[in-house]
Design an enzyme around this catalytic site. Structure first.
Site, PDB file in Angstrom:
ATOM      1  N   HIS A 309      47.830  40.647  47.276  1.00 26.33           N
ATOM      2  CA  HIS A 309      48.346  39.515  48.037  1.00 26.33           C
ATOM      3  C   HIS A 309      49.351  38.773  47.176  1.00 26.33           C
ATOM      4  CE1 HIS A 309      48.478  35.897  50.498  1.00 26.33           C
ATOM      5  NE2 HIS A 309      47.987  36.655  51.459  1.00 26.33           N
ATOM      6  N   ASP A 366      42.644  41.688  55.595  1.00 28.92           N
ATOM      7  CA  ASP A 366      42.853  42.815  56.502  1.00 28.92           C
ATOM      8  C   ASP A 366      42.055  44.048  56.125  1.00 28.92           C
ATOM      9  OD1 ASP A 366      44.513  41.551  58.268  1.00 28.92           O
ATOM     10  OD2 ASP A 366      46.240  41.786  56.965  1.00 28.92           O
TER      11      ASP A 366
END
Ligand code: CMC
Length: 428
Positions: A309, A366
């Site tokens: 991320h 996710d």
């Protein structure tokens, strides 16, 4: 000027007369205000991926990537996921505080009034191939809403702006469900205002007009949690896209369509779909080492989808919540999903791997949300559409916030590296 001299110039200027002030937020790193940098020094700041650039002030969401903290209007995501619901979170993001019972009632009623689609909007679906990706249809249909609500919106009027925001939140599940029913040739079901937001979306997705639909409360709650987790995430690519589009004063429905387009990419909201493709491609636990080797090979474009991320460098707090929900739903439904076993083993191996440890790559939201959505019966190509309908709450909140920001149009500069001046050659 060397970069050292440049930094010194900024610091001394900041110290001497405060003309390059250092700004303090409520939480998080301070920011040097370089708005007058070009005018004073003839220099631009170069930060193509916005790694060190605060593009705006915002009071909506705070992320501390080193500590794994995510707050909506100050409230920790874990508390909201456990105790709140999506509509309340949408109100919180839009208005800044949790609603009183009367405000909540009014907000629910407004969503109930605006969740239908104009029947002419439904005609748009027939213009798409039935195998079109739902995100392609969502971009088109939400953009098309600007043709229905343009002259009726006075952007200077807070009441009109609030109504546009509510219309978007309310209509998005109806739009997303219609993408699915159109693709399989099933008649649409209308919203049912007797149901909560998630239950209503489930009945529009999976119900048929000829039979009553029984909502499974465990699935409805899991969907609420997914939507709360995805509702906002400060200045991510799609939210920044919405803000950039909105800075020109564009129609809000067109701005949100731009956000949907940006969300679709596999590096952003498309990752939940990409994770499942990847897990299916890996196929068995025995193939994990091969996949790990590919993810680390710089000559191979393969990446571990659902890992890493831009901001979170310790862990993504959303990932823990969604993993717990995935386990709960699979056990409730009695599903033994081999992909979940691959995902859990992959996570275990990656978290012990030097490459991933060094680069601070952890599972993001996710990684498990796709497994959860699949267990709930959502087809793969609807995963990002679910993300989009949740993120609409954040997008409209940023759009509303931007209306009070007087900085004018967003217009980045560039470092030009093309040809210097040259003249058109004479032609014989
Ligand atoms: N698999 C393998 N290597 C990776 C991965 C990955 N998933 N992510 C980053 N790296 C490596 C990258 O190659 C680079 O290595 P090196 O330093 O040797 O060049 C290093 O880690 C730093 O990566 P980066 O590309 O500078 O990181 P970024 O901040 O630009 O990208 C990201 C963040 C999310 C786009 C990226 O980690 C990625 O592509 N992840 C997979 C896609 C994904 O799961 N996206 C969902 C994000 S969460 C949902 C959302 O907010 O939309």
């Amino acid at each position: 000027m060397t970069s050292k001299q440049f930094i010194n110039a900024i610091l001394s200027e900041q110290q001497s007369d405060g003309s390059l002030p250092v700004l303090e937020g409520t939480l998080g790193p301070r920011a040097v205000d370089i708005q007058t940098l070009y005018a004073r020094h003839g220099l631009l700041a170069f930060d193509p991926g916005f790694r060190s650039t605060a593009a705006c002030k915002s009071a909506i969401t705070f992320v501390d990537g080193d500590q794994g903290v995510l707050l909506y209007r100050g409230y920790p995501i874990e508390e909201l996921a456990e105790r709140s619901n999506f509509v309340e979170v949408a109100y919180l993001l839009m208005h800044g505080d949790l609603p009183s019972p009367a405000q909540r009632k009014e907000f629910d009623q407004a969503i109930g009034v605006h969740n239908l689609l104009h029947e002419q909007v439904l005609a748009f679906y027939r213009g798409f191939r039935r195998d079109a990706h739902p995100m392609a249809v969502m971009v088109g249909v939400v953009g098309a809403l600007s043709a229905f609500y343009h002259d009726v919106i006075d952007m200077r009027n807070p009441g009109d702006r609030g109504k546009a925001a509510i219309r978007l939140i309310a209509k998005m599940p109806t739009i997303a469900a219609a993408c699915f029913t159109y693709s399989i040739g099933r008649p649409n079901r209308y919203p049912d205002n007797g149901l909560d937001f998630s239950s209503n979306f489930l009945q529009m997705m999976f119900g048929v007009p000829s039979e009553p639909y029984r909502v499974d409360p465990v699935l409805a709650r899991a969907l609420e949690v997914i939507m709360i987790l995805h509702a906002d995430h400060e200045q991510n690519a799609s939210t920044s896209t919405v803000r950039l589009a909105a800075s020109s004063g564009a129609n809000p429905f067109a701005c949100i369509a731009a956000g949907i387009a940006s969300l679709w990419g596999p590096a952003h909201g498309g990752a939940n779909e990409a994770v499942l493709h990847m897990l299916a491609e890996i196929g068995t636990v025995e193939n994990i080492p091969k996949a790990m080797a590919r993810a680390k090979d710089k000559n191979d474009p393969f990446r571990l989808m659902g890992f890493g991320h831009r901001v979170y460098k310790s862990f993504d707090p959303r990932a823990r919540v969604v993993q717990a929900q995935a386990k709960k739903v699979l056990s409730h439904l009695g599903i033994d999903d081999p992909l979940l076993n691959i995902a859990m083993r992959l996570e275990e191996i990656a978290l012990k791997d030097e490459y991933f440890i060094e680069r601070k790559l952890y599972p993001n939201v996710d990684f498990y949300s796709g497994i959860l959505l699949r267990a709930m019966g959502f087809p793969l190509n609807m995963f990002t559409a679910v993300f989009a309908l949740a993120r609409t709450a954040g997008w409209v909140s940023h759009w509303l916030e931007l209306q009070h920001d007087a900085h004018g149009i967003d217009r980045p500069r560039q470092l030009y590296v093309g040809p210097a001046l040259r003249h058109y050659p004479p032609r014989s």
